[in-house]
Design a protein around this motif. Sequence first.
Motif, PDB file in Angstrom:
ATOM      1  N   ALA A  66       0.837  -1.208   0.000  1.00 26.78           N
ATOM      2  CA  ALA A  66       0.000   0.000   0.000  1.00 26.78           C
ATOM      3  C   ALA A  66       0.871   1.256   0.000  1.00 26.78           C
ATOM      4  CB  ALA A  66      -0.946   0.005   1.190  1.00 26.78           C
ATOM      5  N   ILE A  67       2.005   1.206   0.684  1.00 25.37           N
ATOM      6  CA  ILE A  67       2.939   2.344   0.662  1.00 25.37           C
ATOM      7  C   ILE A  67       3.502   2.507  -0.747  1.00 25.37           C
ATOM      8  CG2 ILE A  67       5.150   3.240   1.513  1.00 25.37           C
ATOM      9  CD1 ILE A  67       4.518   1.740   4.177  1.00 25.37           C
ATOM     10  N   HIS A  68       3.952   1.392  -1.330  1.00 25.93           N
ATOM     11  CA  HIS A  68       4.502   1.458  -2.693  1.00 25.93           C
ATOM     12  C   HIS A  68       3.506   2.056  -3.680  1.00 25.93           C
ATOM     13  CE1 HIS A  68       7.596  -1.944  -1.848  1.00 25.93           C
ATOM     14  NE2 HIS A  68       8.159  -0.762  -1.692  1.00 25.93           N
ATOM     15  N   LYS A  69       2.235   1.688  -3.520  1.00 26.20           N
ATOM     16  CA  LYS A  69       1.207   2.139  -4.463  1.00 26.20           C
ATOM     17  C   LYS A  69       0.524   3.429  -4.031  1.00 26.20           C
ATOM     18  CE  LYS A  69       0.612  -2.423  -6.332  1.00 26.20           C
ATOM     19  NZ  LYS A  69      -0.102  -3.683  -6.265  1.00 26.20           N
ATOM     20  N   ARG A  70       0.976   3.977  -2.893  1.00 28.47           N
ATOM     21  CA  ARG A  70       0.420   5.229  -2.366  1.00 28.47           C
ATOM     22  C   ARG A  70      -1.099   5.152  -2.208  1.00 28.47           C
ATOM     23  NH1 ARG A  70       4.727   7.221  -5.926  1.00 28.47           N
ATOM     24  NH2 ARG A  70       6.228   8.273  -4.607  1.00 28.47           N
ATOM     25  N   ASP A  71      -1.542   4.028  -1.676  1.00 25.48           N
ATOM     26  CA  ASP A  71      -2.972   3.762  -1.506  1.00 25.48           C
ATOM     27  C   ASP A  71      -3.328   3.956  -0.030  1.00 25.48           C
ATOM     28  OD1 ASP A  71      -5.522   2.639  -1.215  1.00 25.48           O
ATOM     29  OD2 ASP A  71      -5.129   1.093  -2.729  1.00 25.48           O
ATOM     30  N   ARG A  72      -3.750   5.163   0.316  1.00 23.99           N
ATOM     31  CA  ARG A  72      -4.026   5.518   1.706  1.00 23.99           C
ATOM     32  C   ARG A  72      -5.090   4.615   2.320  1.00 23.99           C
ATOM     33  NH1 ARG A  72      -5.345  10.908   1.776  1.00 23.99           N
ATOM     34  NH2 ARG A  72      -3.145  11.375   1.850  1.00 23.99           N
ATOM     35  N   ALA A  73      -6.183   4.349   1.597  1.00 26.26           N
ATOM     36  CA  ALA A  73      -7.261   3.525   2.151  1.00 26.26           C
ATOM     37  C   ALA A  73      -6.750   2.127   2.512  1.00 26.26           C
ATOM     38  CB  ALA A  73      -8.423   3.445   1.164  1.00 26.26           C
ATOM     39  N   PRO A 109       6.990   8.129   0.284  1.00 30.16           N
ATOM     40  CA  PRO A 109       8.368   8.203  -0.198  1.00 30.16           C
ATOM     41  C   PRO A 109       8.406   8.048  -1.719  1.00 30.16           C
ATOM     42  CG  PRO A 109       7.958   6.093   0.878  1.00 30.16           C
ATOM     43  CD  PRO A 109       6.727   6.931   1.066  1.00 30.16           C
ATOM     44  N   ASP A 110       9.395   8.663  -2.336  1.00 33.36           N
ATOM     45  CA  ASP A 110       9.588   8.462  -3.779  1.00 33.36           C
ATOM     46  C   ASP A 110       9.916   6.993  -4.041  1.00 33.36           C
ATOM     47  OD1 ASP A 110       9.167  11.186  -4.196  1.00 33.36           O
ATOM     48  OD2 ASP A 110      11.301  11.641  -3.949  1.00 33.36           O
ATOM     49  N   THR A 111      10.773   6.422  -3.185  1.00 39.36           N
ATOM     50  CA  THR A 111      11.060   4.986  -3.247  1.00 39.36           C
ATOM     51  C   THR A 111      11.127   4.440  -1.830  1.00 39.36           C
ATOM     52  OG1 THR A 111      13.462   5.280  -3.223  1.00 39.36           O
ATOM     53  CG2 THR A 111      12.402   5.143  -5.388  1.00 39.36           C
ATOM     54  N   LEU A 112      10.748   3.198  -1.688  1.00 39.43           N
ATOM     55  CA  LEU A 112      10.874   2.471  -0.423  1.00 39.43           C
ATOM     56  C   LEU A 112      11.432   1.105  -0.757  1.00 39.43           C
ATOM     57  CD1 LEU A 112      10.402   1.708   2.581  1.00 39.43           C
ATOM     58  CD2 LEU A 112       8.077   1.073   1.916  1.00 39.43           C
ATOM     59  N   VAL A 135      14.631   4.659   2.270  1.00 37.00           N
ATOM     60  CA  VAL A 135      13.649   5.507   1.589  1.00 37.00           C
ATOM     61  C   VAL A 135      14.364   6.694   0.957  1.00 37.00           C
ATOM     62  CG1 VAL A 135      11.702   4.908   3.070  1.00 37.00           C
ATOM     63  CG2 VAL A 135      13.100   6.861   3.653  1.00 37.00           C
ATOM     64  N   THR A 136      13.821   7.079  -0.179  1.00 34.80           N
ATOM     65  CA  THR A 136      14.269   8.306  -0.821  1.00 34.80           C
ATOM     66  C   THR A 136      13.050   9.191  -0.952  1.00 34.80           C
ATOM     67  OG1 THR A 136      15.994   7.146  -2.019  1.00 34.80           O
ATOM     68  CG2 THR A 136      15.363   9.325  -2.857  1.00 34.80           C
ATOM     69  N   GLN A 137      13.214  10.421  -0.482  1.00 36.17           N
ATOM     70  CA  GLN A 137      12.124  11.395  -0.556  1.00 36.17           C
ATOM     71  C   GLN A 137      12.753  12.758  -0.829  1.00 36.17           C
ATOM     72  OE1 GLN A 137       9.576  11.189   2.824  1.00 36.17           O
ATOM     73  NE2 GLN A 137       7.953  12.298   1.815  1.00 36.17           N
ATOM     74  N   THR A 140      16.528  13.015  -0.788  1.00 40.55           N
ATOM     75  CA  THR A 140      17.177  12.638   0.465  1.00 40.55           C
ATOM     76  C   THR A 140      16.921  11.154   0.711  1.00 40.55           C
ATOM     77  OG1 THR A 140      16.846  14.841   1.390  1.00 40.55           O
ATOM     78  CG2 THR A 140      17.312  13.059   2.945  1.00 40.55           C
ATOM     79  N   THR A 141      18.002  10.399   0.909  1.00 40.60           N
ATOM     80  CA  THR A 141      17.889   8.965   1.163  1.00 40.60           C
ATOM     81  C   THR A 141      18.281   8.696   2.607  1.00 40.60           C
ATOM     82  OG1 THR A 141      18.376   8.446  -1.139  1.00 40.60           O
ATOM     83  CG2 THR A 141      18.704   6.685   0.470  1.00 40.60           C
ATOM     84  N   SER A 142      17.477   7.885   3.261  1.00 40.16           N
ATOM     85  CA  SER A 142      17.780   7.494   4.643  1.00 40.16           C
ATOM     86  C   SER A 142      17.447   6.023   4.828  1.00 40.16           C
ATOM     87  CB  SER A 142      17.011   8.362   5.643  1.00 40.16           C
ATOM     88  OG  SER A 142      15.623   8.208   5.450  1.00 40.16           O
TER      89      SER A 142
END
Length: 176
Positions: A66-73, A109-112, A135-137, A140-142
Amino acid sequence: MRLRLRLRRHFFPQSCMSSTRISSRHLVAVIVTIGCAPLPANPGSSLSATADTVEARRLFEENIDAIHKRDRARYLATYLHTNMLGRNGPAGLEVGYEGWSARRYSTWPDTLIAKNLRVLPISPGVVYGTYCYTVTQKDTTSSGVSERIFVNTPAGWRIAVTTAFGLPAGVPAQCK
């Protein structure tokens, strides 16, 4: 002192049907041995633990997807919707679903990259999970470690606690 035990025919062959004498010392040794033998707390508990970890991992993967697909629900559906939801990170523990900012907005995140997803049964209906993330956002990568505690509820498996602890800048990810 000797005890006399009579054994029933249908449990043992005819040759064993005579009375058997056991000294009290031997009886105590047998009872102590049986009492010290490791037994599961709940017959079938290993089956339950396996099923629990399978279900918790399924929900874990649903949460990450869901994070990868940015699906809040879908993302929010994986969590407890009660005042018992715990969220922890470097800023400290926050409790409750109603005041959770992720309900209103999420900065995805842009990438996870989630690696080393692991689950560990704690007790029937409770599973601990962890993974290492990068994550990269916004350029910035952390990296860090995130944890979940999964609970089996009447509505199905849900995340009861979520954490994320980033590594200090410049420290390479050291996830096992």
